[in-house]
Design an enzyme around this catalytic site. Sequence first.
Site, PDB file in Angstrom:
ATOM      1  N   ARG A 176      76.320  53.365  21.375  1.00  0.00           N
ATOM      2  CA  ARG A 176      76.008  52.234  22.258  1.00  0.00           C
ATOM      3  C   ARG A 176      77.252  51.611  22.880  1.00  0.00           C
ATOM      4  NH1 ARG A 176      72.544  54.956  21.488  1.00  0.00           N
ATOM      5  NH2 ARG A 176      70.473  54.543  20.649  1.00  0.00           N
ATOM      6  N   SER A 226      65.048  48.237  21.654  1.00  0.00           N
ATOM      7  CA  SER A 226      65.598  47.970  20.318  1.00  0.00           C
ATOM      8  C   SER A 226      66.495  46.743  20.389  1.00  0.00           C
ATOM      9  CB  SER A 226      66.396  49.169  19.816  1.00  0.00           C
ATOM     10  OG  SER A 226      65.555  50.282  19.645  1.00  0.00           O
ATOM     11  N   GLU A 296      71.792  44.152  20.285  1.00  0.00           N
ATOM     12  CA  GLU A 296      72.075  45.239  21.224  1.00  0.00           C
ATOM     13  C   GLU A 296      72.069  44.732  22.665  1.00  0.00           C
ATOM     14  OE1 GLU A 296      69.851  49.305  22.402  1.00  0.00           O
ATOM     15  OE2 GLU A 296      70.596  49.212  20.349  1.00  0.00           O
TER      16      GLU A 296
END
Length: 301
Positions: A176, A226, A296
């Site tokens: 990420r 997410s 996130e």
Amino acid sequence: MIDISELTVLCGKLGCRITPEASLKEYITFRFGGPCRALISVNSAASAAELIGFIRSSGIKYGILGRGSNVLVPDAGFDGVILHFGSDFSDIEVDGNTIRCDAGTLLASACVRAQQLGLTGMENLFGIPGTIGGALYMNAGAYGSEMKDVVESAEYIDENCEIQTISAEDMGLSYRSSIFSGSERIITSVTLKLTAGKPEEIKAAMSECMAKRSSKQPLEYPSAGSTFKRPEGSYASLLIDQCGLKGFSCGGAMVSEKHSGFVINKGYATCSDVLELCDRVKKIVNEKTGYKLELEPVILS
């Protein structure tokens, strides 16, 4: 107060649409947030470079949005200008096994084009709700695949508003993250290197991937996907489950009962609701398991 009169003139010259006081909740998948001072629909890399040069030299606060699938917009909005990389900046060019996509191209559209051409490698990325630029920015991934597996190179606008090219090995792609994350480098196009396959097999794999998502994820509700990054040694959803937090709510925000790794908007959530809920989840998970969860999505500020 930002004076957008000169910016409006520049947009007219470049053929870019500008919308004053645009509501940003229409531009993020969570469907909340206040307005920005102006939203500009970017139509090319050259236009983006000229606009960013003007904005930076004028000291105007700005932000970049694609589909807004990994973004939280504060309830008060964004006191600056948003450059929107969307449908006006979404051309796809094909050269053999290579596909070049403008940054505003939906990742799903790139996956479909690859399937139609009989090019394999993107099947597990199908269904990730973002643009190709946003996907590379955060090295998006699912079901064991990541953008780093298929990207060959990218074009971006650097700190001096020049358009540069960078190869995949120099992007610092990790979980990420990339060299673009948190920097002034702005992705304008992504080139993917795929391999030959059979269109019908690729389509079947994409359908299977989408079926998994539909059965396990709360796609019927607005969310940012997410909500927490995967902590080393465990999974966010597993930890949240262990703490009995499925269905835990703050205002209109709720930990999904279908997949606890998702915080969803029940229809009336505010950004404050989501942030409060996430803070409480992080605190409880840390107290009960010792793990520290990290958001996130990024907050537009």
